[in-house]
Design a protein around this motif. Sequence first.
Motif, PDB file in Angstrom:
ATOM      1  N   GLY A  78       0.812  -1.212   0.000  1.00  0.00           N
ATOM      2  CA  GLY A  78       0.000   0.000   0.000  1.00  0.00           C
ATOM      3  C   GLY A  78       0.834   1.244   0.000  1.00  0.00           C
ATOM      4  O   GLY A  78       2.062   1.197   0.084  1.00  0.00           O
ATOM      5  N   GLU A  79       0.123   2.373  -0.079  1.00  0.00           N
ATOM      6  CA  GLU A  79       0.807   3.654  -0.141  1.00  0.00           C
ATOM      7  C   GLU A  79       1.426   4.040   1.191  1.00  0.00           C
ATOM      8  O   GLU A  79       2.487   4.646   1.243  1.00  0.00           O
ATOM      9  CB  GLU A  79      -0.190   4.746  -0.565  1.00  0.00           C
ATOM     10  CG  GLU A  79       0.427   6.122  -0.540  1.00  0.00           C
ATOM     11  CD  GLU A  79      -0.500   7.226  -1.029  1.00  0.00           C
ATOM     12  OE1 GLU A  79      -1.700   6.973  -1.189  1.00  0.00           O
ATOM     13  OE2 GLU A  79       0.002   8.334  -1.230  1.00  0.00           O
ATOM     14  N   GLU A  80       0.756   3.706   2.264  1.00  0.00           N
ATOM     15  CA  GLU A  80       1.141   4.247   3.560  1.00  0.00           C
ATOM     16  C   GLU A  80       2.086   3.343   4.339  1.00  0.00           C
ATOM     17  O   GLU A  80       2.014   2.127   4.233  1.00  0.00           O
ATOM     18  CB  GLU A  80      -0.115   4.485   4.415  1.00  0.00           C
ATOM     19  CG  GLU A  80      -1.151   5.358   3.752  1.00  0.00           C
ATOM     20  CD  GLU A  80      -0.652   6.783   3.523  1.00  0.00           C
ATOM     21  OE1 GLU A  80       0.302   7.214   4.196  1.00  0.00           O
ATOM     22  OE2 GLU A  80      -1.224   7.455   2.650  1.00  0.00           O
ATOM     23  N   ILE A 153      -3.124  -1.482  -2.579  1.00  0.00           N
ATOM     24  CA  ILE A 153      -4.225  -0.723  -1.993  1.00  0.00           C
ATOM     25  C   ILE A 153      -3.844   0.747  -1.822  1.00  0.00           C
ATOM     26  O   ILE A 153      -2.729   1.063  -1.401  1.00  0.00           O
ATOM     27  CB  ILE A 153      -4.679  -1.343  -0.646  1.00  0.00           C
ATOM     28  CG1 ILE A 153      -5.672  -0.417   0.073  1.00  0.00           C
ATOM     29  CG2 ILE A 153      -3.521  -1.649   0.276  1.00  0.00           C
ATOM     30  CD1 ILE A 153      -6.380  -1.018   1.242  1.00  0.00           C
ATOM     31  N   ASP A 154      -4.764   1.623  -2.221  1.00  0.00           N
ATOM     32  CA  ASP A 154      -4.645   3.034  -1.839  1.00  0.00           C
ATOM     33  C   ASP A 154      -5.836   3.268  -0.916  1.00  0.00           C
ATOM     34  O   ASP A 154      -6.980   3.345  -1.370  1.00  0.00           O
ATOM     35  CB  ASP A 154      -4.707   3.949  -3.064  1.00  0.00           C
ATOM     36  CG  ASP A 154      -4.398   5.398  -2.685  1.00  0.00           C
ATOM     37  OD1 ASP A 154      -4.447   5.715  -1.479  1.00  0.00           O
ATOM     38  OD2 ASP A 154      -4.114   6.199  -3.588  1.00  0.00           O
ATOM     39  N   PRO A 155      -5.573   3.329   0.408  1.00  0.00           N
ATOM     40  CA  PRO A 155      -6.686   3.359   1.373  1.00  0.00           C
ATOM     41  C   PRO A 155      -7.605   4.554   1.179  1.00  0.00           C
ATOM     42  O   PRO A 155      -8.819   4.438   1.275  1.00  0.00           O
ATOM     43  CB  PRO A 155      -5.999   3.444   2.733  1.00  0.00           C
ATOM     44  CG  PRO A 155      -4.548   3.231   2.500  1.00  0.00           C
ATOM     45  CD  PRO A 155      -4.260   3.431   1.052  1.00  0.00           C
ATOM     46  N   ILE A 156      -7.017   5.722   0.911  1.00  0.00           N
ATOM     47  CA  ILE A 156      -7.832   6.898   0.573  1.00  0.00           C
ATOM     48  C   ILE A 156      -7.087   7.666  -0.504  1.00  0.00           C
ATOM     49  O   ILE A 156      -6.042   8.263  -0.244  1.00  0.00           O
ATOM     50  CB  ILE A 156      -8.084   7.814   1.796  1.00  0.00           C
ATOM     51  CG1 ILE A 156      -8.958   7.084   2.810  1.00  0.00           C
ATOM     52  CG2 ILE A 156      -8.770   9.113   1.359  1.00  0.00           C
ATOM     53  CD1 ILE A 156      -9.412   7.923   3.973  1.00  0.00           C
ATOM     54  N   ASP A 157      -7.615   7.620  -1.717  1.00  0.00           N
ATOM     55  CA  ASP A 157      -7.018   8.406  -2.789  1.00  0.00           C
ATOM     56  C   ASP A 157      -7.721   9.767  -2.804  1.00  0.00           C
ATOM     57  O   ASP A 157      -8.922   9.844  -2.548  1.00  0.00           O
ATOM     58  CB  ASP A 157      -7.197   7.702  -4.137  1.00  0.00           C
ATOM     59  CG  ASP A 157      -6.516   8.473  -5.260  1.00  0.00           C
ATOM     60  OD1 ASP A 157      -5.349   8.861  -5.080  1.00  0.00           O
ATOM     61  OD2 ASP A 157      -7.158   8.694  -6.296  1.00  0.00           O
ATOM     62  N   SER A 158      -6.985  10.817  -3.105  1.00  0.00           N
ATOM     63  CA  SER A 158      -7.480  12.196  -3.025  1.00  0.00           C
ATOM     64  C   SER A 158      -7.585  12.616  -1.572  1.00  0.00           C
ATOM     65  O   SER A 158      -8.578  13.197  -1.144  1.00  0.00           O
ATOM     66  CB  SER A 158      -8.867  12.328  -3.658  1.00  0.00           C
ATOM     67  OG  SER A 158      -8.787  12.924  -4.899  1.00  0.00           O
ATOM     68  N   ARG A 297       1.655   2.996  -8.550  1.00  0.00           N
ATOM     69  CA  ARG A 297       0.951   1.750  -8.887  1.00  0.00           C
ATOM     70  C   ARG A 297      -0.337   1.608  -8.078  1.00  0.00           C
ATOM     71  O   ARG A 297      -1.330   1.087  -8.547  1.00  0.00           O
ATOM     72  CB  ARG A 297       1.824   0.528  -8.652  1.00  0.00           C
ATOM     73  CG  ARG A 297       3.143   0.517  -9.377  1.00  0.00           C
ATOM     74  CD  ARG A 297       3.004   0.361 -10.881  1.00  0.00           C
ATOM     75  NE  ARG A 297       4.235  -0.191 -11.413  1.00  0.00           N
ATOM     76  CZ  ARG A 297       5.365   0.507 -11.563  1.00  0.00           C
ATOM     77  NH1 ARG A 297       5.406   1.801 -11.291  1.00  0.00           N
ATOM     78  NH2 ARG A 297       6.454  -0.089 -12.017  1.00  0.00           N
ATOM     79  N   TRP A 298      -0.309   2.079  -6.795  1.00  0.00           N
ATOM     80  CA  TRP A 298      -1.509   1.918  -5.984  1.00  0.00           C
ATOM     81  C   TRP A 298      -2.667   2.791  -6.473  1.00  0.00           C
ATOM     82  O   TRP A 298      -3.812   2.542  -6.158  1.00  0.00           O
ATOM     83  CB  TRP A 298      -1.211   2.217  -4.503  1.00  0.00           C
ATOM     84  CG  TRP A 298      -0.527   3.536  -4.259  1.00  0.00           C
ATOM     85  CD1 TRP A 298      -1.102   4.763  -4.266  1.00  0.00           C
ATOM     86  CD2 TRP A 298       0.859   3.747  -3.961  1.00  0.00           C
ATOM     87  NE1 TRP A 298      -0.162   5.738  -3.999  1.00  0.00           N
ATOM     88  CE2 TRP A 298       1.048   5.149  -3.800  1.00  0.00           C
ATOM     89  CE3 TRP A 298       1.958   2.891  -3.792  1.00  0.00           C
ATOM     90  CZ2 TRP A 298       2.281   5.710  -3.492  1.00  0.00           C
ATOM     91  CZ3 TRP A 298       3.186   3.463  -3.496  1.00  0.00           C
ATOM     92  CH2 TRP A 298       3.347   4.844  -3.349  1.00  0.00           C
ATOM     93  N   ASP A 299      -2.350   3.847  -7.259  1.00  0.00           N
ATOM     94  CA  ASP A 299      -3.405   4.708  -7.808  1.00  0.00           C
ATOM     95  C   ASP A 299      -4.121   4.044  -8.984  1.00  0.00           C
ATOM     96  O   ASP A 299      -5.305   4.287  -9.218  1.00  0.00           O
ATOM     97  CB  ASP A 299      -2.805   6.027  -8.348  1.00  0.00           C
ATOM     98  CG  ASP A 299      -2.271   6.937  -7.263  1.00  0.00           C
ATOM     99  OD1 ASP A 299      -2.975   7.137  -6.264  1.00  0.00           O
ATOM    100  OD2 ASP A 299      -1.154   7.467  -7.427  1.00  0.00           O
ATOM    101  N   THR A 300      -3.375   3.259  -9.766  1.00  0.00           N
ATOM    102  CA  THR A 300      -3.942   2.759 -11.022  1.00  0.00           C
ATOM    103  C   THR A 300      -4.367   1.288 -10.991  1.00  0.00           C
ATOM    104  O   THR A 300      -5.162   0.868 -11.831  1.00  0.00           O
ATOM    105  CB  THR A 300      -2.938   2.964 -12.184  1.00  0.00           C
ATOM    106  OG1 THR A 300      -1.649   2.455 -11.786  1.00  0.00           O
ATOM    107  CG2 THR A 300      -2.798   4.424 -12.554  1.00  0.00           C
TER     108      THR A 300
END
Length: 379
Positions: A78-80, A153-158, A297-300
């Motif tokens: 994930g991102e975080e 996983i991107d838990p919260i995008d934006s 990658r987690w965004d797309t």
Amino acid sequence: MAELIKTLLSFSERAGEIARSIRREPKLFSLLVEEKGESEKNQRFTHDFKTLADVLIQEALRHHVKQMIPSLGDYVQGEESAEFTNTLGEKIIVQICDTQQETAVLLSKVLDGNSEAADILATVVHSDISWTPEPELVEKIPDLPIESLGIWIDPIDSTGEYVKGESGTNRGDIYNHGLPCVTVLIGLYDRMSGLPVGGVINQPFALFDKESQSWQGQVYWGVSHQGINIHNVPLNTLSPEDGRAVLVMSSSEDLELYQKFNKNFNVVHATGAGYKLLVVALGYAAACVSTKGSTFRWDTAAPHGILEAQGGGVVIYNKISHHAKEVDVDKNTLRELQIRYHKPNDSPAQLSLQWSNEGGFVAYRDPGVLSTILQCVAD
Ligand code: 2IP
Ligand code: CA
């Protein structure tokens, strides 16, 4: 195999509920926002925010996937980072414990002893929130090769829009900014080929219900494996303005690029990488072009999995633009040009860019649109 998809869908709904419940309680929300550390800073933002919601959602997914398929737990990326620093400067690794009470105790450390807030969060994380996919689609879900799957996983995008919390403005069906641009993204890919095999997009703030004065979410998903493609995304027909189809892009793209594409498309700006790709899947835009390498990658991964199930894809901009003189790019070439999710970039300028989509991308639902994109690039 429907079980994994069902779990991811239910999980995405739990994630959406965590995001909504944090926003509902302003006191809780202000507590949960902390500024990102220097080393993790997204290059484009001076002030970027990491929320506990982000970390909590990511770790909750890891926890649930691990419970269901222990071997897959190690392949949830994930991102975080799970490390959170409270206002006392204490570093705490956020994780979901075996019991709600234990999770509440851990979260209360993160929240400087605010056990009321910690209890609310632990309750949502451990509650049994489910989302049942359409039964007629569930029976068609193909067997996926669990042993070679990976999850992004991107838990919260934006996150920026999530923190601001505005209801947003829209141009036609597309929101330029605001809470509707916030998405929870879960993408499935094959660890051998790196190609997407499915995705879940949860839009926690899809619709504001005036009567109940509350936000309602929407869940979209798709699976594509060995020629079996299923998804639950409604196929909206495009209604081109002045004969030009809509193309969505980030407002951070150069004016020159905007002008290039605006000749043949009606270019609309929208926030959120996941949201922009969602509007392509929904048919509100024919394509999304991103050239700055500012997504990861987690965004797309999640929208890519859904677009793949729709017969579309996400190809690397720098690579497809080499084909600018070709009218038709054949199927095999298109497969070669898709973003892959299993390997980091070769020699990134900084470690934090190892998973960036450095060559940009073009996302499409119908490959037919690519010839117009290439025409714009060639002009
Ligand atoms: C961000 C977020 C931004 C987006 C950026 C993403 O993710 O989606 O909105 O920029 O590329 O990495 P833009 O909206 O200009 O496309 P996050 O919010 O998860 O950091
Ligand atoms: Ca993101």
